[in-house]
Motif scaffolding. Structure first.
Motif, mmCIF file in Angstrom:
data_model
loop_
_atom_site.group_PDB
_atom_site.id
_atom_site.type_symbol
_atom_site.label_atom_id
_atom_site.label_comp_id
_atom_site.label_asym_id
_atom_site.label_seq_id
_atom_site.Cartn_x
_atom_site.Cartn_y
_atom_site.Cartn_z
ATOM 1 N N UNK A 157 35.900 31.058 34.685
ATOM 2 C CA UNK A 157 37.292 31.504 34.633
ATOM 3 C C UNK A 157 37.929 31.381 36.019
ATOM 4 N N UNK A 158 39.021 30.628 36.098
ATOM 5 C CA UNK A 158 39.702 30.406 37.381
ATOM 6 C C UNK A 158 41.022 31.172 37.400
ATOM 7 N N UNK A 159 41.016 32.374 37.966
ATOM 8 C CA UNK A 159 42.186 33.252 38.060
ATOM 9 C C UNK A 159 42.960 33.301 36.744
ATOM 10 N N UNK A 160 42.324 33.686 35.642
ATOM 11 C CA UNK A 160 42.955 33.584 34.328
ATOM 12 C C UNK A 160 44.108 34.548 34.102
ATOM 13 N N UNK A 161 44.221 35.614 34.907
ATOM 14 C CA UNK A 161 45.258 36.621 34.656
ATOM 15 C C UNK A 161 46.424 36.540 35.628
ATOM 16 N N UNK A 191 38.818 35.157 41.404
ATOM 17 C CA UNK A 191 40.074 35.892 41.558
ATOM 18 C C UNK A 191 40.262 36.277 43.020
ATOM 19 N N UNK A 192 41.525 36.585 43.368
ATOM 20 C CA UNK A 192 41.798 37.192 44.667
ATOM 21 C C UNK A 192 42.222 38.646 44.485
ATOM 22 N N UNK A 193 42.251 39.094 43.215
ATOM 23 C CA UNK A 193 42.700 40.444 42.880
ATOM 24 C C UNK A 193 41.509 41.400 42.967
ATOM 25 N N UNK A 194 41.509 42.243 43.991
ATOM 26 C CA UNK A 194 40.375 43.145 44.215
ATOM 27 C C UNK A 194 40.217 44.153 43.081
ATOM 28 N N UNK A 195 41.325 44.715 42.596
ATOM 29 C CA UNK A 195 41.257 45.719 41.531
ATOM 30 C C UNK A 195 40.672 45.111 40.255
ATOM 31 N N UNK A 196 41.045 43.874 39.986
ATOM 32 C CA UNK A 196 40.522 43.156 38.829
ATOM 33 C C UNK A 196 38.999 43.092 38.904
ATOM 34 N N UNK A 197 38.492 42.714 40.064
ATOM 35 C CA UNK A 197 37.049 42.577 40.247
ATOM 36 C C UNK A 197 36.342 43.930 40.213
ATOM 37 N N UNK A 198 36.894 44.910 40.913
ATOM 38 C CA UNK A 198 36.260 46.226 40.967
ATOM 39 C C UNK A 198 36.177 46.871 39.587
#
Length: 357
Positions: A157-161, A191-198
């Motif tokens: 998945x490459x930054x799907x959101x 992703x570059x979205x930290x909240x998404x990953x956490x």
């Protein structure tokens, strides 16, 4: 379910080295995130796993199979792009079925598998619509169904959101995790979205300039960053420069510009001896404010600017020597100007992370 192993992977574009001899193991069925700033190499690594880039050196193993130089269509990976890449002239069902037609799957089996894939993302009612008749979130679900319908060995998945609004991003985070776990897919998510990953990762890797800086669970990376750049990238933090006074077992004592702290090394494999220059990292939410100083790790100061957000307040805490610390207080008590005055900010030793890089 398969494991994914990357061994000494190096990728160059002309004279630019995008990946520097990376080593990484992703466990079977794991939802694994690649994070880092733009240009860190996370998308290059993902596209190398997909087969779109062939590395100059190193190996990529899917289970025990070496796929380093295998063509993308022979790797049987499901790829979901940032743009979704849906065919505008095809219906939803035709978009989902596209990869099966390319694989010469029998017509009856295609019909069954498309229906199953659409049901798995709760889009079975939209099979005859065109992509331009769907919302962004619905298009995202269709792209996910298309990746799943081929029954891939792993999902990429490459930054799907990134194209969704904030509310839809929150909804789809949970949905993606549900689908990946339901299908028992080994998943690599950029992703570059930290909240998404956490919020949904099993584990994550933080990259910078083509190097992997740290691998761990979300809690491990957030609570125990091993490097300053990791602490700075994942969440907010207060950095204080200091000098090691002594080391006692797992604890280290540091003299900083605002006082003396007892803490722990972020990377226990790289401790520092007495006299070494170090950086102390303290998350804003780890501080507590008090009116007395009968505690460890105490800093004296006053509240400067503040932002009241209901359940939390964000303060600029100005110490005696003028240093500003960021402090987040849950269930705020000190936002009222009449309650201000000299206060004591304290932090537990396990929340004082000493970085030696």
């Amino acid at each position: 379910m398969i494991s994914i192993q990357v061994k000494q992977l190096t990728k160059q574009f002309g004279n630019v080295v995008a990946l520097h001899g990376l080593d990484l193991t992703i466990n079977p069925g794991e939802l694994f995130f690649l994070l880092g700033p733009s240009g860190c190499g996370k998308t290059t690594l993902l596209r190398s796993l997909a087969g779109f880039y062939i590395p100059e050196k190193g190996q990529i193993l899917f289970g025990n199979e070496d796929v380093t130089r295998l063509e993308p269509h022979k790797r049987n990976t499901g790829m979901m792009f940032q743009s979704y890449a849906l065919w505008p002239h095809m219906t939803v069902a035709e978009n989902v079925a596209f990869g099966l037609h390319e694989r010469k799957v029998p017509a009856e089996e295609i019909k069954t598998r498309v229906a199953e894939a659409l049901a798995s993302v709760k889009m079975e009612k939209y099979a005859e619509r065109k992509p331009n008749q769907l919302s962004g979130g619905q298009q995202q679900r269709i792209a996910l169904a298309r990746a799943l319908v081929i029954r891939p060995r792993c999902l990429l998945l490459d930054e799907p959101l990134s194209n969704l609004d904030a509310k839809l991003r929150l909804e789809m985070r949970t949905e993606i995790r549900r689908v990946c776990k339901e299908f028992q897919l080994t998943t690599v998510y950029v992703t570059h979205d930290q909240k998404e990953a956490l919020s949904i990762a099993d584990r994550m890797a933080i990259l910078e300039s083509g190097h992997i800086l740290q691998v761990g669970t979300p809690r491990e990376v957030y609570k125990r960053p091993t490097r300053k750049v990791v602490a700075n990238f994942i969440g907010e933090t207060d950095f204080l420069t200091g000098k090691v006074l002594s080391v006692d077992g797992d604890h280290v004592f540091v003299e900083t510009t605002v006082g003396r702290f007892q803490g722990v090394f972020g990377d226990p494999t790289r401790p520092a001896a007495a006299g070494a220059e170090v950086t102390v990292s303290i998350r804003p939410e780890c501080w507590e404010l008090h009116r007395d100083a009968e505690r460890k790790n105490v800093v004296t100061g006053r509240i400067g600017d503040s932002i009241y957000l209901g359940e939390v307040a964000q303060y600029d805490f100005v110490t005696a020597n003028g240093t500003k610390l960021k402090i987040f207080e849950r269930n705020p008590r000190f936002v009222d100007g009449s309650a201000r005055g000299e206060l004591y900010a304290t932090v537990e030793p396990e929340d004082v992370v000493v970085l030696t890089d």
